[in-house]
Design a protein around this motif. Structure first.
Motif, short mmCIF file in Angstrom:
data_model
loop_
_atom_site.label_atom_id
_atom_site.label_comp_id
_atom_site.label_asym_id
_atom_site.label_seq_id
_atom_site.Cartn_x
_atom_site.Cartn_y
_atom_site.Cartn_z
N GLN A 356 0.93 -1.82 0.32
CA GLN A 356 0.04 -0.08 0.25
C GLN A 356 0.40 1.12 0.37
OE1 GLN A 356 -0.45 2.61 2.96
NE2 GLN A 356 1.28 1.12 3.83
N ARG A 357 2.28 1.37 0.44
CA ARG A 357 2.79 2.79 1.22
C ARG A 357 3.12 3.04 -0.75
NH1 ARG A 357 4.12 6.69 1.61
NH2 ARG A 357 5.32 7.10 3.52
N LEU A 358 3.06 2.86 -1.84
CA LEU A 358 3.02 2.88 -3.07
C LEU A 358 2.08 4.49 -3.57
CD1 LEU A 358 4.35 3.00 -5.58
CD2 LEU A 358 3.77 1.45 -6.49
N LEU A 359 1.31 3.79 -2.68
CA LEU A 359 -0.16 4.40 -3.22
C LEU A 359 -0.36 6.05 -2.86
CD1 LEU A 359 -1.01 1.37 -4.46
CD2 LEU A 359 -3.37 2.33 -3.64
N ARG A 360 0.81 6.20 -1.66
CA ARG A 360 0.96 7.90 -1.66
C ARG A 360 2.10 8.22 -2.40
NH1 ARG A 360 2.02 6.36 4.69
NH2 ARG A 360 2.99 8.61 4.03
N ILE A 361 2.44 7.26 -3.10
CA ILE A 361 3.61 7.57 -4.44
C ILE A 361 3.38 8.25 -5.59
CG2 ILE A 361 6.59 7.95 -4.41
CD1 ILE A 361 5.73 6.35 -1.83
N TYR A 362 3.11 6.81 -6.62
CA TYR A 362 2.90 7.33 -6.92
C TYR A 362 1.57 8.36 -8.40
CZ TYR A 362 0.58 2.58 -8.23
OH TYR A 362 -0.57 1.11 -8.11
N GLU A 363 1.27 9.18 -9.31
CA GLU A 363 0.41 9.17 -9.62
C GLU A 363 0.16 10.56 -8.70
OE1 GLU A 363 -3.29 7.61 -11.52
OE2 GLU A 363 -1.77 6.00 -11.50
N GLY A 364 1.28 11.04 -8.31
CA GLY A 364 1.23 12.37 -7.12
C GLY A 364 1.88 12.14 -5.81
N THR A 365 2.52 12.46 -5.73
CA THR A 365 2.53 12.46 -3.92
C THR A 365 1.52 12.71 -3.40
OG1 THR A 365 4.08 14.54 -3.51
CG2 THR A 365 5.16 12.13 -3.73
N SER A 366 1.40 12.64 -2.31
CA SER A 366 0.21 12.93 -1.15
C SER A 366 0.36 14.71 -0.82
CB SER A 366 0.27 12.07 0.49
OG SER A 366 0.04 11.06 0.56
N GLU A 367 1.67 14.96 -1.19
CA GLU A 367 1.99 16.54 -1.04
C GLU A 367 1.76 17.56 -1.77
OE1 GLU A 367 4.39 13.92 0.12
OE2 GLU A 367 3.82 14.47 2.08
N ILE A 368 1.97 16.38 -3.31
CA ILE A 368 1.95 17.04 -4.44
C ILE A 368 -0.57 17.52 -4.31
CG2 ILE A 368 1.25 17.07 -6.90
CD1 ILE A 368 3.67 18.33 -5.43
N GLN A 369 -0.90 15.96 -3.66
CA GLN A 369 -2.54 15.90 -3.97
C GLN A 369 -2.60 17.71 -2.67
OE1 GLN A 369 -3.41 14.35 -5.97
NE2 GLN A 369 -1.70 13.21 -6.21
N LYS A 370 -1.97 18.14 -2.12
CA LYS A 370 -2.23 18.70 -1.60
C LYS A 370 -1.86 20.59 -1.59
CE LYS A 370 -0.30 17.16 3.06
NZ LYS A 370 -0.33 16.90 4.65
N LEU A 371 -0.92 20.77 -2.34
CA LEU A 371 -0.58 21.41 -3.60
C LEU A 371 -2.00 21.53 -4.64
CD1 LEU A 371 2.99 21.33 -4.12
CD2 LEU A 371 1.54 22.88 -2.34
N ILE A 372 -2.30 21.13 -5.25
CA ILE A 372 -3.49 20.77 -6.30
C ILE A 372 -4.40 21.66 -5.60
CG2 ILE A 372 -4.88 19.49 -7.57
CD1 ILE A 372 -2.06 17.97 -8.45
N ILE A 373 -4.86 20.46 -4.55
CA ILE A 373 -6.12 20.97 -3.85
C ILE A 373 -6.00 22.31 -3.45
CG2 ILE A 373 -8.27 20.43 -0.93
CD1 ILE A 373 -6.25 18.00 -2.25
N ALA A 374 -5.45 23.08 -2.46
CA ALA A 374 -4.78 24.37 -1.86
C ALA A 374 -4.39 25.27 -3.17
CB ALA A 374 -3.81 24.19 -1.40
N GLY A 375 -3.86 25.42 -4.40
CA GLY A 375 -3.66 25.97 -5.33
C GLY A 375 -5.15 26.10 -6.14
N ASP A 376 -6.09 25.60 -5.53
CA ASP A 376 -6.98 25.07 -6.77
C ASP A 376 -7.99 25.65 -5.51
OD1 ASP A 376 -8.71 24.31 -9.13
OD2 ASP A 376 -10.38 23.69 -7.46
N LEU A 377 -7.99 26.16 -4.68
CA LEU A 377 -8.81 26.33 -3.92
C LEU A 377 -9.05 28.32 -3.96
CD1 LEU A 377 -8.73 24.56 -0.17
CD2 LEU A 377 -11.05 25.43 -1.27
N LEU A 378 -7.25 28.55 -3.65
CA LEU A 378 -7.12 29.46 -3.49
C LEU A 378 -7.77 30.60 -4.94
CD1 LEU A 378 -3.37 29.28 -1.45
CD2 LEU A 378 -5.91 30.38 -0.62
N ARG A 379 -7.33 30.08 -6.10
CA ARG A 379 -7.64 30.41 -7.11
C ARG A 379 -9.28 30.83 -6.94
NH1 ARG A 379 -4.42 27.26 -9.82
NH2 ARG A 379 -5.93 25.43 -9.54
N ALA A 380 -9.90 29.28 -6.87
CA ALA A 380 -11.06 30.15 -6.72
C ALA A 380 -11.62 31.40 -5.94
CB ALA A 380 -11.51 28.60 -6.30
N ARG A 381 -10.85 31.19 -5.26
CA ARG A 381 -11.91 32.98 -4.27
C ARG A 381 -11.11 34.60 -4.69
NH1 ARG A 381 -12.97 29.96 0.38
NH2 ARG A 381 -13.43 27.97 -0.23
#
Ligand SMILES: Cc1cc2nc3c(=O)[nH]c(=O)nc-3n(C[C@H](O)[C@H](O)[C@H](O)COP(=O)(O)OP(=O)(O)OC[C@H]3O[C@@H](n4cnc5c(N)ncnc54)[C@H](O)[C@@H]3O)c2cc1C
Length: 381
Positions: A356-381
């Motif tokens: 399971q450990r790989l799933l937090r790394i590939y197709e974008g790490t957890s950190e990158i997912q948080k950057l995408i989420i925050a980036g989108d949130l901030l763009r939307a305001r």
């Protein structure tokens, strides 16, 4: 709101779950020992339609929408995670670019063989010097006559050692920055393409990955996928749907771990009673259930949004981040509930814990997912 899956999907889910837990798991030891998926399992998977999940029926696939595909991925996630990883790298990121952007000729040429499992697919963007920073890839594609000449190296490419087709992202217009990226349909047998040695990994045996080297590789111009200078955002769009699939696979793995943990807790006695009677153990089971239910609701919602044609860039990251982090928590608790048995190779807990450990790394790490989420949130305001 009705969260019940349609009857035909539930039936398919039941078949795939049975296949994953019984047929695939029965060969798990062999996969672990040989790092190969037995050909009979590939054949069975093909008969079940697993290689053609996202491929339209006219090209021999099952033609499921995102909700259907994810329901299958959840069921598949209950079995050996390396096997599930191999299938989903093909059916998800390996296939979706061609289905979405391909010309009728490209689709006719490749999709029927992909649907039958004869041609396994993969997706290649990552390079040794650009992983999370995928906008900075260096692989170049230059047009010479009716051929594109590719130079560069991709690494950690899932399915590369067994692939018949890779969707490769390369730079076609360096002056345009990340907007100057294009996608190509590359057969590893094309002149100048070579696949490196199989990566030695922590887990997910049977899901083979390797380097792919392009040394003046010759790719016919007709294998350009989608528009020239497609751009980073569009190219990465291929990964967005993959992230929802990973959330669904994670949910399946969690469900299996919870089922195994409940069975173990009810069967194992200490201090003269089943360990399931201890509140400390009950709390671990309850926390696992909360992680499963929240992850399932999330992938169902995001898959539904995809099928409605909505932009899921932020929500796909929410689902992937939540479910893969939840899976790590659940895998850890499952080992704890199992005790010593959880650390031994003869029970599946240890394998899931590594896989399971790989799933937090590939197709974008957890950190990158948080950057995408925050980036989108901030763009939307
Ligand atoms: C088994 C396996 C299979 C894979 N399959 C494929 C495949 O089929 N196709 C493909 O193209 N790729 C594939 N990958 C590559 C995978 O997507 C990358 O490994 C992943 O995106 C991370 O890149 P990296 O390994 O270069 O790590 P890095 O980008 O070097 O990251 C290292 C650490 O730094 C953090 N970090 C980086 N940048 C930031 C930032 N801006 N802010 C905060 N933290 C940051 C990361 O989150 C991580 O914790 C695969 C990888 C593995 C291990």
């Amino acid at each position: 709101m009705d969260f019940t899956l349609p009857a035909d999907l539930r039936e398919m889910q039941t078949h795939i779950r049975h296949f994953a837990i019984h047929d695939v798991e029965a060969r798990a030891h062999e996969i672990e020992e040989t790092n190969r998926v037995p050909p009979e399992l590939i054949r069975q998977a093909a008969e079940l339609g697993l290689f053609g999940l996202s491929i339209p029926e006219e090209y021999g696939g099952v033609g499921l929408g995102m909700l259907g595909r994810c329901a299958v991925y959840e069921a598949l996630g209950q079995g050996h995670m390396g096997f599930g990883g191999m299938v989903s790298a093909h059916a998800s990121i390996g296939t979706s670019g061609l289905v979405k952007l391909g010309t009728p000729e490209q689709k006719q040429k490749y999709l029927p063989r992909m649907a039958s499992g004869e041609c396994i697919a993969g997706f290649a963007i990552t390079e040794p010097s650009s992983g999370s920073d995928a906008a900075n890839i260096r692989t170049r594609a230059e047009k010479r006559g009716d051929t594109y000449i590719l130079n560069g190296t991709k690494h950690y490419i899932s399915n590369a050692p067994i692939a018949g087709l890779l969707t490769v992202i390369a730079i076609t217009a360096p002056e345009k920055g990340s907007k100057g990226m294009s996608a190509f349909l590359v057969e590893p047998s094309m002149p100048g393409v070579s696949v490196g040695k199989i990566d030695e990994k922590m887990g997910q045996k049977g899901a083979l990955s390797a380097e792919v080297i392009f040394d003046n590789a010759e790719v016919p111009a007709e294998n350009l996928l989608g528009p020239l200078d497609l751009g980073y955002r569009e190219a990465l769009g291929i990964l967005t749907n993959g992230r929802v699939g990973i959330a669904a696979r994670s949910t399946g793995a969690m469900q299996r771990l919870l089922d195994l943990s409940v069975a173990h807790a009810q069967g194992r006695e200490q201090f003269g009673q089943p360990i399931s009677s201890f509140q400390a153990v009950q709390f671990m089971l309850a926390e696992m259930e909360v992680d499963i239910q929240t992850s399932r609701v999330l992938w169902q919602k995001v898959a539904w949004m995809v099928d409605q044609g909505q932009d899921v860039r932020r929500m796909a990251s929410v689902a992937k981040y939540h479910a893969t982090e939840a899976l790590s928590r659940v895998a850890d608790k499952a080992v704890q509930v199992a005790g010593g048995v959880g650390y031994m190779k003869d029970a599946p807990f240890e394998r899931f814990y590594r896989d399971q450990r790989l799933l937090r790394i590939y197709e974008g790490t957890s950190e990158i997912q948080k950057l995408i989420i925050a980036g989108d949130l901030l763009r939307a305001r």
